[in-house]
Design a protein around this motif. Structure first.
Motif, mmCIF file in Angstrom:
data_model
loop_
_atom_site.group_PDB
_atom_site.id
_atom_site.type_symbol
_atom_site.label_atom_id
_atom_site.label_comp_id
_atom_site.label_asym_id
_atom_site.label_seq_id
_atom_site.Cartn_x
_atom_site.Cartn_y
_atom_site.Cartn_z
ATOM 1 N N PHE A 120 27.134 35.782 61.097
ATOM 2 C CA PHE A 120 26.481 36.184 62.574
ATOM 3 C C PHE A 120 27.368 36.444 63.498
ATOM 4 O O PHE A 120 27.321 37.186 64.430
ATOM 5 C CB PHE A 120 25.485 35.111 63.040
ATOM 6 C CG PHE A 120 25.896 33.965 63.464
ATOM 7 C CD1 PHE A 120 26.312 33.722 65.085
ATOM 8 C CD2 PHE A 120 26.212 32.827 62.702
ATOM 9 C CE1 PHE A 120 27.059 32.802 65.426
ATOM 10 C CE2 PHE A 120 26.582 31.684 63.315
ATOM 11 C CZ PHE A 120 26.868 31.560 64.667
ATOM 12 N N SER A 121 28.747 35.985 63.307
ATOM 13 C CA SER A 121 29.746 35.955 64.496
ATOM 14 C C SER A 121 30.374 37.472 64.336
ATOM 15 O O SER A 121 31.060 37.813 65.267
ATOM 16 C CB SER A 121 30.787 34.750 64.186
ATOM 17 O OG SER A 121 31.404 35.203 62.907
ATOM 18 N N ASP A 122 30.161 38.003 63.322
ATOM 19 C CA ASP A 122 30.613 39.338 62.993
ATOM 20 C C ASP A 122 29.769 40.665 63.672
ATOM 21 O O ASP A 122 30.029 41.609 63.751
ATOM 22 C CB ASP A 122 30.933 39.787 61.493
ATOM 23 C CG ASP A 122 31.868 38.813 60.993
ATOM 24 O OD1 ASP A 122 32.716 38.299 61.624
ATOM 25 O OD2 ASP A 122 31.686 38.819 59.574
ATOM 26 N N VAL A 123 28.676 40.149 64.296
ATOM 27 C CA VAL A 123 27.581 40.953 64.868
ATOM 28 C C VAL A 123 28.200 41.756 66.220
ATOM 29 O O VAL A 123 28.859 40.688 66.971
ATOM 30 C CB VAL A 123 26.299 40.184 65.094
ATOM 31 C CG1 VAL A 123 25.392 41.102 65.858
ATOM 32 C CG2 VAL A 123 25.889 39.870 63.906
ATOM 33 N N LYS A 124 28.021 42.828 66.474
ATOM 34 C CA LYS A 124 28.469 43.260 67.733
ATOM 35 C C LYS A 124 27.189 43.688 68.337
ATOM 36 O O LYS A 124 26.259 44.530 67.920
ATOM 37 C CB LYS A 124 29.371 44.592 67.598
ATOM 38 C CG LYS A 124 30.676 44.379 67.005
ATOM 39 C CD LYS A 124 31.376 43.681 67.904
ATOM 40 C CE LYS A 124 32.922 43.571 67.885
ATOM 41 N NZ LYS A 124 33.780 42.869 68.650
ATOM 42 N N LEU A 125 27.264 43.388 69.632
ATOM 43 C CA LEU A 125 25.848 43.672 70.570
ATOM 44 C C LEU A 125 26.181 45.044 71.292
ATOM 45 O O LEU A 125 27.271 45.311 71.581
ATOM 46 C CB LEU A 125 25.632 42.663 71.527
ATOM 47 C CG LEU A 125 25.092 41.294 70.968
ATOM 48 C CD1 LEU A 125 24.911 40.319 71.926
ATOM 49 C CD2 LEU A 125 23.860 41.257 70.008
ATOM 50 N N THR A 126 25.170 45.722 71.512
ATOM 51 C CA THR A 126 25.339 47.165 72.242
ATOM 52 C C THR A 126 25.506 46.599 73.766
ATOM 53 O O THR A 126 25.284 45.300 74.068
ATOM 54 C CB THR A 126 23.960 47.974 72.287
ATOM 55 O OG1 THR A 126 23.088 47.155 72.693
ATOM 56 C CG2 THR A 126 23.616 48.211 70.674
ATOM 57 N N GLN A 183 22.431 45.134 75.008
ATOM 58 C CA GLN A 183 21.928 43.896 74.671
ATOM 59 C C GLN A 183 23.005 42.682 75.241
ATOM 60 O O GLN A 183 22.396 41.925 75.625
ATOM 61 C CB GLN A 183 22.104 43.825 73.182
ATOM 62 C CG GLN A 183 21.297 44.413 72.263
ATOM 63 C CD GLN A 183 21.477 44.589 70.895
ATOM 64 O OE1 GLN A 183 22.867 44.746 70.574
ATOM 65 N NE2 GLN A 183 20.673 44.792 69.797
ATOM 66 N N VAL A 234 28.196 37.185 72.043
ATOM 67 C CA VAL A 234 27.722 36.656 70.822
ATOM 68 C C VAL A 234 28.581 35.335 70.414
ATOM 69 O O VAL A 234 29.647 34.996 70.737
ATOM 70 C CB VAL A 234 28.701 37.694 69.581
ATOM 71 C CG1 VAL A 234 28.153 37.055 68.089
ATOM 72 C CG2 VAL A 234 27.898 38.948 69.648
#
Length: 107
Positions: free
Chosen positions: A31-37, A40, A93
């Protein structure tokens, strides 16, 4: 005796069946690789700031009621500020897996 064996077999089969639903260690950390817009990130910034302000208000009430002394209250608020700043640096994140590894290493 047959009931015992049957119970063990059923328990074994049930435990195997649930393993597919549990994330592996590498999946859980992904989950730490997720990029929020941008949108977001703005929404998370608002929610995190509201949560921070709520925590700050609660701590100040505890200080007012004598549960914490002022020094301890300020120290707690400072930790919450640091947490908010780290979230902001990480584009909101959470990096809980890194925090967990850092503070819970096994010797």
């Amino acid at each position: 005796m047959n009931k015992v064996w049957l119970g063990l077999i059923v328990a074994f089969l049930l435990s195997i069946g649930t393993m597919g639903f549990l994330p592996s260690e590498t999946e859980a950390e992904g989950f730490s690789d997720v990029k929020l817009t941008e949108e977001q990130q703005k929404e998370m910034a608002i929610l995190q700031k509201e949560a921070f302000n709520q925590k700050k208000e609660i701590i100040n009430k505890y200080v007012e009621y004598g549960v914490f002394n002022e020094e301890k209250g300020l120290k707690m608020i400072s930790k919450f500020e640091d947490h908010y700043n780290k979230l902001e640096q990480n584009d909101f994140v959470p990096k809980w897996d890194q925090h967990h590894k850092k503070h819970h290493k096994k010797d």
